[in-house]
Each structure stands twice: as C-alpha cells, then as structure tokens.
Design a protein around this motif. Structure first.
Motif, PDB file in Angstrom:
ATOM      1  N   GLN A  46      -5.209 -51.047  13.864  1.00 47.07           N
ATOM      2  CA  GLN A  46      -6.752 -51.323  14.535  1.00 47.07           C
ATOM      3  C   GLN A  46      -7.392 -52.185  13.453  1.00 47.07           C
ATOM      4  N   SER A  47      -7.354 -51.835  11.916  1.00 46.88           N
ATOM      5  CA  SER A  47      -8.178 -52.328  11.198  1.00 46.88           C
ATOM      6  C   SER A  47      -7.785 -53.940  11.135  1.00 46.88           C
ATOM      7  N   GLY A  48      -6.556 -54.286  11.242  1.00 46.07           N
ATOM      8  CA  GLY A  48      -6.238 -55.707  11.100  1.00 46.07           C
ATOM      9  C   GLY A  48      -6.583 -56.424  12.336  1.00 46.07           C
ATOM     10  N   ALA A  49      -6.317 -55.645  13.378  1.00 47.18           N
ATOM     11  CA  ALA A  49      -6.674 -56.237  14.855  1.00 47.18           C
ATOM     12  C   ALA A  49      -8.606 -56.657  14.664  1.00 47.18           C
ATOM     13  N   GLU A  50      -9.000 -55.668  14.364  1.00 47.70           N
ATOM     14  CA  GLU A  50     -10.714 -55.844  14.204  1.00 47.70           C
ATOM     15  C   GLU A  50     -10.848 -57.007  13.184  1.00 47.70           C
ATOM     16  N   THR A  51     -10.154 -57.280  12.104  1.00 47.09           N
ATOM     17  CA  THR A  51     -10.366 -58.379  11.466  1.00 47.09           C
ATOM     18  C   THR A  51     -10.099 -59.630  12.347  1.00 47.09           C
ATOM     19  N   ALA A  52      -8.906 -59.639  12.928  1.00 51.71           N
ATOM     20  CA  ALA A  52      -8.584 -60.907  13.653  1.00 51.71           C
ATOM     21  C   ALA A  52      -9.391 -61.153  14.726  1.00 51.71           C
ATOM     22  N   ALA A  53     -10.115 -60.004  15.417  1.00 53.56           N
ATOM     23  CA  ALA A  53     -11.000 -60.135  16.516  1.00 53.56           C
ATOM     24  C   ALA A  53     -12.191 -60.886  15.767  1.00 53.56           C
ATOM     25  N   PHE A  91     -12.535 -62.493  13.270  1.00 52.09           N
ATOM     26  CA  PHE A  91     -12.077 -64.144  12.785  1.00 52.09           C
ATOM     27  C   PHE A  91     -12.067 -64.941  14.002  1.00 52.09           C
ATOM     28  N   ALA A  92     -11.756 -64.593  15.100  1.00 49.94           N
ATOM     29  CA  ALA A  92     -11.756 -65.172  16.504  1.00 49.94           C
ATOM     30  C   ALA A  92     -13.173 -65.742  16.842  1.00 49.94           C
ATOM     31  N   ILE A  93     -13.693 -64.705  16.650  1.00 55.26           N
ATOM     32  CA  ILE A  93     -15.404 -64.939  17.140  1.00 55.26           C
ATOM     33  C   ILE A  93     -15.770 -66.136  16.324  1.00 55.26           C
ATOM     34  N   ARG A  94     -15.716 -66.031  15.028  1.00 50.16           N
ATOM     35  CA  ARG A  94     -16.061 -67.282  13.958  1.00 50.16           C
ATOM     36  C   ARG A  94     -15.396 -68.378  14.558  1.00 50.16           C
ATOM     37  N   GLY A 145     -14.420 -69.202  17.372  1.00 51.33           N
ATOM     38  CA  GLY A 145     -15.098 -69.797  18.755  1.00 51.33           C
ATOM     39  C   GLY A 145     -16.543 -70.264  18.397  1.00 51.33           C
ATOM     40  N   GLU A 146     -17.183 -69.692  17.378  1.00 53.74           N
ATOM     41  CA  GLU A 146     -18.559 -70.417  17.171  1.00 53.74           C
ATOM     42  C   GLU A 146     -18.544 -71.955  16.483  1.00 53.74           C
ATOM     43  N   THR A 147     -17.510 -72.033  15.823  1.00 53.63           N
ATOM     44  CA  THR A 147     -17.182 -73.529  15.160  1.00 53.63           C
ATOM     45  C   THR A 147     -16.340 -74.264  16.272  1.00 53.63           C
ATOM     46  N   GLY A 148     -15.905 -73.928  17.081  1.00 49.09           N
ATOM     47  CA  GLY A 148     -15.210 -74.699  18.209  1.00 49.09           C
ATOM     48  C   GLY A 148     -13.775 -74.575  17.932  1.00 49.09           C
ATOM     49  N   GLY A 149     -13.340 -73.709  16.994  1.00 48.54           N
ATOM     50  CA  GLY A 149     -11.738 -73.895  16.737  1.00 48.54           C
ATOM     51  C   GLY A 149     -11.183 -72.907  17.440  1.00 48.54           C
ATOM     52  N   MET A 150     -11.811 -72.217  18.492  1.00 50.08           N
ATOM     53  CA  MET A 150     -10.960 -71.413  19.327  1.00 50.08           C
ATOM     54  C   MET A 150     -11.592 -71.257  20.674  1.00 50.08           C
ATOM     55  N   ASN A 151     -10.972 -71.359  21.946  1.00 55.08           N
ATOM     56  CA  ASN A 151     -11.341 -71.426  22.996  1.00 55.08           C
ATOM     57  C   ASN A 151     -11.813 -70.000  23.379  1.00 55.08           C
ATOM     58  N   LYS A 152     -12.639 -69.759  24.452  1.00 58.74           N
ATOM     59  CA  LYS A 152     -12.817 -68.438  24.852  1.00 58.74           C
ATOM     60  C   LYS A 152     -11.756 -67.565  25.587  1.00 58.74           C
ATOM     61  N   LEU A 153     -10.859 -68.040  25.943  1.00 62.00           N
ATOM     62  CA  LEU A 153      -9.414 -67.318  26.520  1.00 62.00           C
ATOM     63  C   LEU A 153      -8.849 -66.826  25.302  1.00 62.00           C
ATOM     64  N   ASP A 154      -8.544 -67.671  24.514  1.00 60.59           N
ATOM     65  CA  ASP A 154      -7.814 -67.004  23.065  1.00 60.59           C
ATOM     66  C   ASP A 154      -8.741 -66.029  22.194  1.00 60.59           C
ATOM     67  N   GLN A 155     -10.112 -66.276  22.405  1.00 63.26           N
ATOM     68  CA  GLN A 155     -10.972 -65.382  21.773  1.00 63.26           C
ATOM     69  C   GLN A 155     -10.865 -64.029  22.561  1.00 63.26           C
ATOM     70  N   ALA A 156     -10.995 -64.111  23.947  1.00 60.54           N
ATOM     71  CA  ALA A 156     -10.667 -62.889  24.837  1.00 60.54           C
ATOM     72  C   ALA A 156      -9.502 -62.111  24.378  1.00 60.54           C
ATOM     73  N   ARG A 157      -8.423 -62.839  24.314  1.00 62.80           N
ATOM     74  CA  ARG A 157      -7.038 -62.238  23.906  1.00 62.80           C
ATOM     75  C   ARG A 157      -7.112 -61.453  22.664  1.00 62.80           C
ATOM     76  N   GLU A 158      -7.552 -61.742  21.645  1.00 61.40           N
ATOM     77  CA  GLU A 158      -7.703 -61.128  20.509  1.00 61.40           C
ATOM     78  C   GLU A 158      -8.745 -59.950  20.489  1.00 61.40           C
ATOM     79  N   GLN A 159      -9.667 -60.315  21.184  1.00 59.68           N
ATOM     80  CA  GLN A 159     -10.638 -58.965  21.579  1.00 59.68           C
ATOM     81  C   GLN A 159     -10.253 -57.888  22.386  1.00 59.68           C
ATOM     82  N   VAL A 160      -9.264 -58.156  23.612  1.00 61.88           N
ATOM     83  CA  VAL A 160      -8.875 -57.190  24.200  1.00 61.88           C
ATOM     84  C   VAL A 160      -7.713 -56.711  23.490  1.00 61.88           C
ATOM     85  N   PHE A 161      -7.033 -57.221  22.403  1.00 65.92           N
ATOM     86  CA  PHE A 161      -5.931 -56.522  21.613  1.00 65.92           C
ATOM     87  C   PHE A 161      -6.558 -55.551  20.963  1.00 65.92           C
TER      88      PHE A 161
END
Length: 477
Positions: free
Chosen positions: A189-196, A198-201, A203-219
């Motif tokens: 969970q600690s690793g998944a939290e870090t990944a989530a 990272f996905a948000i950041r 997404g803010e820079t445009g390097g990840m779309n909303k679908l991939d961000q949602a996948r990391e967050q739901v994981f």
C-alpha cells in the motif's frame, strides 16, 4: 418368606470381607497416565491435570517462560495444554469417572432398621440388617463395567487433549499468516500510495491522462481496503489463538513469529496411512471400549432379567415379657422377591442386544470413515505441499526476475511507468498467493496428524450415550 439361621450374620460379614478385598482404589495420577504418555510420545509435549496449588504454580511458570519469547507453534500448543481451562474441566470429568469406578467396586452399605412395639403384655424390639443381595451378586460384573467406563473416560480425555492441541496449532498458523499478509499489504500500500501521487503529478504536467491516473488511484484504494480487511482478520485470528491458549490480562502482550515456518525439503511418505489411522485413531479406541462395556452390560441384563428387587439380610427380633422381664430372641432372614407376572425380561434383552449391535455398526462405520478421512487428508497434504513448493521454487523466483528486469528497463528509460506499475500488481498477487499456500500446507499437516491420531471429537460419542442409556436399567446399589 423367612428362613431361620443362627450363622447368617457371620456369613454376611465374611462375604463382605471377601468382596472388600477386590475393591478398586484411586490411581496415583487420577487416570492421567494414558494422556500424558500419548501426548509426550506423539506430540512431544507435557499435559497435566492441575489439582494442587504447586502444580498450578509450576504450570504458570512454564507459561510465562514460553510467552517471554516470540511464540512458536509448539510453544502455543504447550501453553494450551497447561492453561486451557476447558481442557482442565475435561480432566476433572476424568476424576469424576474414576470416583464412580471406585464406588461401583464397593459392596452396598447394609441398611439397619430398629422397631419397638409395646403392648399390654410384652415389649417387642425388632432389629433388621438388610443388604441388597442382587447388588452383592452382580458386584464383580458391575465393577468391570465401571472400569471399562473409566478406561473410556481416559480415552475421551485424550481425545479432548489432541483436539485442543490441533485447534491451537491451526489457530497459530492462521494468526501468523494473517499478520504476515497484513505486513506485506502495508508495504504494498505504501508503494501504491507513492505511485498514485506520482500519477497525479504526471497528470498535472500532461504526462498521464485521466484514465491512467484513475487506474493508479483505484489500485491504491483497493489495496487500502484489502489492508483494512486483513488487519481485522489478523486481529480476529490472534483472538482465536488467545482463546485456545486460555490467556488474559498481561499475557495478551505476547509476540508471534513474523512469518510462517519454512517448508520442509520433502513431503512425508505414508504408504500405510490407513492402517496407521485405524490402529491409532482415538475415536476407534473409544468405540472399542464402548463395545466392551456394552457387552458386559448385556450379559448383566440377561443374568438378572427375572429379578427386579431381591433384598435379603439378617433379621433379629427380641421380645420382652413385661411380667417376667425375660428376653426371647429370634433370628433369621428377611427376603423379598418380586415375581415377574407381566414382564419376563424379554424386552430388556431385546433392547440390550439391539443397542449392542447399534454400537457395532456405528464403530464399523467410523472405521470406514477414518480410513477415508486419512486418505483424503494425505492427498490434501501432498497437494498443499506441491502447490506451496511450486510457488516457492518456481513462481516467486520468476516474479523476482521479472520485477528486477522491469525496474532495470524503467531506469534505462526503455519502458514507461505503466509497465512498472503493472508488474507491481502481479508481484503483490503472487506473493499473497504464496503466503496463503504456505499457510494451507501447515494447516493440512495439522489435519493429517489429526486424521491419524484423532482428536476431533469434543465430547462423548453417540455410542457412549447409547451405552449410558442401555446401562441405566442395570441394578444399582
């Protein structure tokens, strides 16, 4: 009917002396010999009935010593054998059965009656010493029946001891595996939290779309839910272990091992598993003792089927004449015989024979079931071992290779973060399955030992209750 005999009192005293010479006595260990010997031989543990303050203090010292170190499965079993109050209650029942066996070996106490009748001419004083002749005549058989019941009680106490040991060992493996899984999921969970994050950041820079961000967050959300469930499960499994060991108060602060024991290098080979189970299974030993007691009860029923009450004893009568004061003494027997006008004992014989055959068939059924349970337990054991060793030798090493290579490629910018995260999910699933497979193996090992030795019956079996019902009609003193 009255039969006069001047030597009747002497004969009764002599007969009572002979019977008393064959009376049973209390055993030094309260019948615990078979329990302690079997537990020491088959489990390598100590079992004790705590009947004195010194024994209780010694057991308490052993429990505190075992709890002072990280708890192992063997230590948990030993604590339960010394500290489980339900098991001690079973040992108390063994003491009760021994007392009943000793009581059944004693001849009946004679009854003394005294009557005084005063008339206008004379005073009559009648004395009677009455003993149950039927109880005296059947004393050896009833003593054998009581001894068989005591042996049966010893085997039941052994069965309860084995059951407590097996239940404690199962509770230990479940508690340790749940704690190990909770620790692993907390790291994941600690690793998944870090990944989530990272996905948000990204997404803010445009390097990840909303679908991939949602996948990391739901994981991350799924792992959080799994961790909460596993922590609750670990707490419940720990409480089950606490109940099995009979702990409370300051003893609850004990520590368990961080992980399950390693797998053995090779599985057990048991070609004669059925024969071994039939020879050693405690349920079958109980059934054999029940049949022995039932056979004796049946013979007693046949021997006494025409007599319901037969009380006889010495009777003395003294008559004193008021005029002269002279005493006149008469002695003899006073015998009472109930004549079977309506029931000649056929009902009791039929019932006893049917009860005996019922016990025979149930024992045969249990023997068939024990053989089948032993085969099934060994197949489950081998299957659990093969699965657990497959994860240990094949799946986890390969997953580690894949994880290391994936990380190298990610660091070399040959793959993106999505492949790295996907590999993390698969590694978590494989590790979780490997821990559960190891847990299932140790549970299967415990179940295999139980299938061979027994210990799954918490109380008296059906044939034991049938024996008690059949023998309720036996003469009592």
């Amino acid at each position: 009917m009255t039969f006069t005999s001047r030597r009747s009192g002497r004969w009764m005293v002599a007969g009572a002396a002979i019977l008393l010479s064959g009376c049973a006595s209390f055993s030094p260990d309260g019948g615990m010999g078979i329990v302690t010997a079997t537990v020491s031989r088959d489990l390598g543990k100590d079992a004790a009935a705590l009947r004195t303050p010194d024994e209780t203090s010694a057991a308490r010292s052993t429990v505190k010593r075992l709890l002072s170190k990280p708890l192992s499965a063997d230590a948990a079993v030993q604590i339960a054998l010394l500290n489980n109050r339900g098991l001690q209650a079973a040992y108390n029942e063994l003491t009760i059965e021994e007392a009943r066996a000793v009581e059944a070996s004693l001849p009946p106490n004679p009854a003394i009656s005294l009557s005084r009748i005063a008339g206008s001419v004379e005073v009559e004083v009648e004395r009677r010493i009455v003993a149950n002749v039927l109880a005296l005549a059947t004393l050896p058989v009833r003593s054998e029946i009581a001894a068989a019941r005591f042996r049966q009680a010893q085997t039941i106490a052994l069965s309860e001891t084995l059951r407590i040991a097996a239940d404690t060992r199962r509770a230990y493996y479940r508690a340790v595996s749940a704690s190990e899984l909770a620790s692993f999921l907390a790291q994941a969970q600690s690793g998944a939290e870090t990944a989530a994050k990272f996905a948000i950041r990204l997404g803010e820079t445009g390097g990840m779309n909303k679908l991939d961000q949602a996948r990391e967050q739901v994981f991350y959300a799924d792992l959080t839910a799994q961790l909460a469930v596993m922590r609750q499960r670990a707490a419940s499994e720990r409480e089950s272990l606490i109940r099995a060991m009979g702990l409370w108060g300051d003893d609850l602060a004990f520590k368990m091992a961080a992980a399950l024991p390693p797998l053995p290098s090779r599985p057990q080979s048991l070609p004669g598993i059925e024969t071994e189970a039939v020879r050693r299974h405690v349920d079958l030993q109980i059934g054999r003792l029940e049949l022995d007691a039932l056979a004796k009860s049946w013979g007693l029923t046949q021997a006494t089927r025409f007599i319901n009450v037969l009380d006889a004893g010495f009777a003395g009568k003294t008559t004193r004449e008021k005029a002269t004061g002279e005493k006149l003494r008469d002695r003899g027997f006073d015998v009472e015989l109930q004549i079977p006008v309506f029931d000649f004992g056929e009902v009791r014989v039929r019932e006893a024979e049917a009860t005996y055959m019922n016990a025979v068939n149930r024992l045969m059924e249990r023997a068939v079931n024990v053989r089948s349970e032993a085969r099934d337990a060994y197949r489950s054991y081998r299957s659990a071992y093969d699965i657990a060793i497959h994860y240990q030798r094949e799946v986890l090493p390969l997953r580690k290779i894949i994880s290391d290579e994936t990380l190298l490629r990610y660091n070399g910018m040959l793959i993106d973060v999505f492949a790295l995260l996907a590999e993390a999910r698969q590694r978590i699933a494989a590790t979780t399955a490997a821990i559960e497979a190891k847990r299932d193996f140790w549970l299967a090992t415990t179940n295999l030992n139980t299938a061979v030795m027994g210990g799954g019956v918490p109380g008296r079996s059906e044939t034991a209750r049938a024996m008690s019902g059949a023998s309720a009609e036996a003469p009592q003193h």
